[in-house]
Design a protein around this motif. Structure first.
Motif, PDB file in Angstrom:
ATOM      1  N   THR A 255       4.201  12.920  30.956  1.00 11.72           N
ATOM      2  CA  THR A 255       4.172  13.259  29.538  1.00 11.72           C
ATOM      3  C   THR A 255       2.825  12.850  28.968  1.00 11.72           C
ATOM      4  OG1 THR A 255       5.012  11.126  28.759  1.00 11.72           O
ATOM      5  CG2 THR A 255       6.646  12.769  29.431  1.00 11.72           C
ATOM      6  N   ASP A 256       2.631  13.107  27.668  1.00  9.04           N
ATOM      7  CA  ASP A 256       1.377  12.693  27.041  1.00  9.04           C
ATOM      8  C   ASP A 256       1.278  11.177  26.919  1.00  9.04           C
ATOM      9  OD1 ASP A 256       3.396  12.445  25.227  1.00  9.04           O
ATOM     10  OD2 ASP A 256       2.305  13.331  23.539  1.00  9.04           O
ATOM     11  N   GLU A 257       2.379  10.471  27.190  1.00 10.38           N
ATOM     12  CA  GLU A 257       2.377   9.015  27.071  1.00 10.38           C
ATOM     13  C   GLU A 257       2.228   8.300  28.409  1.00 10.38           C
ATOM     14  OE1 GLU A 257       5.886   7.911  25.000  1.00 10.38           O
ATOM     15  OE2 GLU A 257       5.162   8.630  23.050  1.00 10.38           O
ATOM     16  N   GLY A 258       2.540   8.986  29.517  1.00 10.68           N
ATOM     17  CA  GLY A 258       2.416   8.295  30.788  1.00 10.68           C
ATOM     18  C   GLY A 258       3.039   9.047  31.946  1.00 10.68           C
ATOM     19  N   VAL A 259       3.079   8.369  33.086  1.00 14.15           N
ATOM     20  CA  VAL A 259       3.619   8.925  34.325  1.00 14.15           C
ATOM     21  C   VAL A 259       4.774   8.037  34.773  1.00 14.15           C
ATOM     22  CG1 VAL A 259       3.132   9.466  36.738  1.00 14.15           C
ATOM     23  CG2 VAL A 259       1.381   9.862  34.995  1.00 14.15           C
ATOM     24  N   ARG A 260       5.894   8.670  35.106  1.00 15.16           N
ATOM     25  CA  ARG A 260       7.078   7.914  35.518  1.00 15.16           C
ATOM     26  C   ARG A 260       7.600   8.446  36.844  1.00 15.16           C
ATOM     27  NH1 ARG A 260      10.529   4.330  33.422  1.00 15.16           N
ATOM     28  NH2 ARG A 260      12.717   4.335  34.067  1.00 15.16           N
ATOM     29  N   LEU A 261       7.819   7.545  37.784  1.00 16.41           N
ATOM     30  CA  LEU A 261       8.414   7.890  39.070  1.00 16.41           C
ATOM     31  C   LEU A 261       9.890   7.519  39.032  1.00 16.41           C
ATOM     32  CD1 LEU A 261       5.688   6.545  41.530  1.00 16.41           C
ATOM     33  CD2 LEU A 261       5.853   8.804  40.479  1.00 16.41           C
ATOM     34  N   ARG A 262      10.719   8.327  39.690  1.00 14.83           N
ATOM     35  CA  ARG A 262      12.153   8.026  39.691  1.00 14.83           C
ATOM     36  C   ARG A 262      12.720   8.134  41.100  1.00 14.83           C
ATOM     37  NH1 ARG A 262      14.761  12.668  40.485  1.00 14.83           N
ATOM     38  NH2 ARG A 262      13.763  14.633  39.857  1.00 14.83           N
ATOM     39  N   VAL A 263      13.697   7.287  41.345  1.00 15.85           N
ATOM     40  CA  VAL A 263      14.480   7.338  42.581  1.00 15.85           C
ATOM     41  C   VAL A 263      15.934   7.296  42.160  1.00 15.85           C
ATOM     42  CG1 VAL A 263      15.002   6.242  44.784  1.00 15.85           C
ATOM     43  CG2 VAL A 263      12.679   6.146  43.871  1.00 15.85           C
ATOM     44  N   GLY A 264      16.606   8.427  42.260  1.00 11.41           N
ATOM     45  CA  GLY A 264      17.973   8.508  41.774  1.00 11.41           C
ATOM     46  C   GLY A 264      18.012   8.338  40.271  1.00 11.41           C
ATOM     47  N   SER A 265      18.804   7.381  39.806  1.00 15.03           N
ATOM     48  CA  SER A 265      18.936   7.150  38.364  1.00 15.03           C
ATOM     49  C   SER A 265      17.970   6.095  37.846  1.00 15.03           C
ATOM     50  CB  SER A 265      20.373   6.712  38.043  1.00 15.03           C
ATOM     51  OG  SER A 265      20.701   5.517  38.746  1.00 15.03           O
TER      52      SER A 265
END
Length: 235
Positions: free
Chosen positions: A184-194
């Protein structure tokens, strides 16, 4: 401790707004902006990428990109109508110790010290940058060489994603995958499952470098055309 900086402050009389941009000797770009007569809002400092990793960016001087950014901001804000030089480009040694580059914490005292100590002598930005580099013992640009920002075209896919972010929308990997990412314009997020983890700018730069290295490492060499030799017909 003192800190050597080069910067400027421009004003837009139509919108009654001002902006201050400066670069410190360590290679960090600082920016503050707001309306006339009010305390300016500070942007997050932008350390040179060399300060993140001298190994990845070996051979690049820490001041190269911040100084280029200073020039780009001057050109960009001037085009936006910031034509009044509230503080002309200047080099100042401030009686303020610069904060460490990490974490990137805005340094209001540094900005205010520059505004208060900078001389009001008009001069081109390149002249100030040359004096800044000379004071630090660095080579300077020839006076008869002009500078204009170089347009670097982006791949169409990146351009499309940039427009998506500019419109406030997120870019995400397919939800069907158990491991994914969201930008997003605010940052980068990595996810694993929930569960997930948000990366800071330093981590994103390291990840980008690692992915670029992997793509280059796994790039297949161009396949050579195989030409079957024609057998000579029996006579």
């Amino acid at each position: 401790m003192t800190t050597l900086v080069v910067g400027f402050r421009l004003g837009n009389d139509v919108s009654s707004r001002q902006v201050t941009v400066l670069v410190t000797e360590s290679g960090v770009l600082h920016r503050a902006h707001g309306t006339y007569g009010k305390l300016p809002r500070l942007s997050k400092p932008e350390p040179s990428r060399v300060l993140y990793s001298r190994t990845l960016f070996e051979g690049e001087h820490p001041l190269a990109r911040p100084i280029a950014g200073l020039r780009e901001h001057h050109v960009g804000y001037t085009k936006k109508g910031y034509s009044r030089a509230l503080v002309p480009p200047a080099v100042v040694r401030l009686d303020v110790e610069e904060h460490p580059p990490f974490p990137e914490v805005p340094h209001r005292e540094l900005i205010q010290a520059f505004i208060g100590a900078a001389p009001n002598t008009p001069q081109p930005l390149d002249t100030a940058i040359g004096a800044f580099r000379a004071t630090l013992g660095l080579p300077t640009r020839s006076a008869n060489v002009s500078w204009t920002p170089r347009a670097q075209p982006l791949p169409p896919r990146v351009e499309a994603m940039l427009r998506t972010l500019a419109h406030g929308s997120a870019i995400s990997s397919p939800q069907r995958l158990p491991v994914g990412w969201t930008v997003t314009d605010e940052g980068v997020r990595l996810r694993v499952g929930s569960t997930g983890e948000t990366l800071d700018r330093h981590a994103v730069i390291e990840l980008q470098a690692a992915l670029s290295a992997w793509l280059r490492f796994t790039e297949r060499p161009p396949e050579r055309a195989v030409v079957e030799p024609r057998q000579a017909s029996e006579s």
